[in-house]
Design an enzyme around this catalytic site. Structure first.
Site, PDB file in Angstrom:
ATOM      1  N   GLY A 172       0.838  -1.092   0.019  1.00 39.89           N
ATOM      2  CA  GLY A 172      -0.071   0.013   0.051  1.00 39.89           C
ATOM      3  C   GLY A 172       0.759   1.130   0.068  1.00 39.89           C
TER       4      GLY A 172
ATOM      5  N   GLN B  17       3.399   9.769   0.973  1.00 33.88           N
ATOM      6  CA  GLN B  17       4.665   9.072   1.087  1.00 33.88           C
ATOM      7  C   GLN B  17       5.821   9.674  -0.122  1.00 33.88           C
ATOM      8  OE1 GLN B  17       2.580   5.254   2.098  1.00 33.88           O
ATOM      9  NE2 GLN B  17       4.659   4.978   3.057  1.00 33.88           N
TER      10      GLN B  17
ATOM     11  N   CYS C 211       5.907  -0.227   7.353  1.00 29.21           N
ATOM     12  CA  CYS C 211       5.680   1.151   6.436  1.00 29.21           C
ATOM     13  C   CYS C 211       6.899   1.388   5.555  1.00 29.21           C
ATOM     14  CB  CYS C 211       5.493   2.144   7.221  1.00 29.21           C
ATOM     15  SG  CYS C 211       4.816   3.683   6.474  1.00 29.21           S
ATOM     16  N   LEU C 212       6.555   1.632   4.226  1.00 29.27           N
ATOM     17  CA  LEU C 212       7.697   1.942   3.265  1.00 29.27           C
ATOM     18  C   LEU C 212       8.425   3.436   3.856  1.00 29.27           C
ATOM     19  CD1 LEU C 212       5.859   1.077  -0.247  1.00 29.27           C
ATOM     20  CD2 LEU C 212       7.281  -0.221   1.314  1.00 29.27           C
TER      21      LEU C 212
ATOM     22  N   HIS D 192      -4.238   1.694   7.993  1.00 31.38           N
ATOM     23  CA  HIS D 192      -2.893   2.235   7.729  1.00 31.38           C
ATOM     24  C   HIS D 192      -2.953   3.261   6.636  1.00 31.38           C
ATOM     25  CE1 HIS D 192       1.531   1.448   7.704  1.00 31.38           C
ATOM     26  NE2 HIS D 192       1.611   2.210   6.478  1.00 31.38           N
ATOM     27  N   GLU D 193      -3.376   3.034   5.608  1.00 35.57           N
ATOM     28  CA  GLU D 193      -3.483   4.112   4.662  1.00 35.57           C
ATOM     29  C   GLU D 193      -4.235   5.449   4.725  1.00 35.57           C
ATOM     30  OE1 GLU D 193      -1.090   3.759   2.696  1.00 35.57           O
ATOM     31  OE2 GLU D 193      -0.772   1.584   2.988  1.00 35.57           O
TER      32      GLU D 193
ATOM     33  N   HIS E 282      -2.268   7.582   7.164  1.00 37.73           N
ATOM     34  CA  HIS E 282      -1.461   8.479   6.447  1.00 37.73           C
ATOM     35  C   HIS E 282      -1.859   9.704   5.963  1.00 37.73           C
ATOM     36  CE1 HIS E 282       2.347   6.373   6.032  1.00 37.73           C
ATOM     37  NE2 HIS E 282       1.941   5.224   5.688  1.00 37.73           N
TER      38      HIS E 282
END
Ligand code: ZN
Length: 186
Positions: free
Chosen positions: A56, A61, A104-105, A146-147, A150
């Site tokens: 995701g 990000q 997380c990226l 999670h998204e 963000h």
């Protein structure tokens, strides 16, 4: 399935914003222009997510402060969920709260047991403005929550408390990418 166009195959890979970057803590803006630039953003986000082997990715990000996320994520039954949402809203998050591994990226290489609801429903629209409702359970419900976090300027480490939080932030501060990202040494 080679004949199918791969999402993101025409996109450009962007550098990821990392913990400590203010782009990650500012709430994102609603999308109002449904144009070619929005389509390119979604393509670029898929390309960037796949290049980083993520499941995701939220627009902030890659430094774009708009309410958009993409996903290609399995659930606990190994069903694949692939898509994007513009102006998403988490309308349901319920079921048991489970603590499961989450990464997380924007904090590469770090993972922590994070509490999330087992079921989530997110409404929004597509790049062309068509209404969408996405329902997830298990790991995919985790991804959706999670998204959405963000886009509100949140990170999964904000959901951690006590020792788990301290351990994750210490690992982030010591990570090879931390100096470049200006991660706080909390
Ligand atoms: Zn993330």
């Amino acid at each position: 399935m080679r004949s199918r166009t791969i999402q993101g195959s025409s996109g450009r890979v962007h550098p990821l914003r990392l913990l400590g970057d203010p782009a990650l803590t500012e709430p994102c803006q609603e999308v109002t222009a449904f144009d070619g630039a929005l389509e390119r953003l979604v393509e670029d986000m898929f390309a960037t997510m796949y290049a980083a082997q993520g499941v995701g990715l939220a627009a902030n990000q890659i430094g774009v402060p708009l309410r958009v996320f993409v996903y290609d994520c399995p659930d606990d039954e190994d069903r694949r969920h692939l898509g994007h949402l513009v102006n998403p809203r988490l309308v349901e998050a319920d079921g048991p709260v489970l603590r499961g591994p989450e990464g997380c990226l924007s904090l590469p290489g770090i993972e922590a047991g994070t509490p999330r609801h087992d079921h989530a429903v997110v409404t929004g629209v597509s790049v062309t403005g068509e209404p969408r409702t996405v329902t997830g359970t298990g790991f995919f419900a985790r991804c959706l929550q999670h998204e959405c976090d963000h886009l509100d300027g949140g990170l999964y480490v904000d959901r951690l408390t006590g020792l788990r939080r301290r351990r994750a932030l210490r690992a982030a501060a010591r990570a090879p990418w931390a100096a470049a990202a200006g991660a706080p040494g909390r």
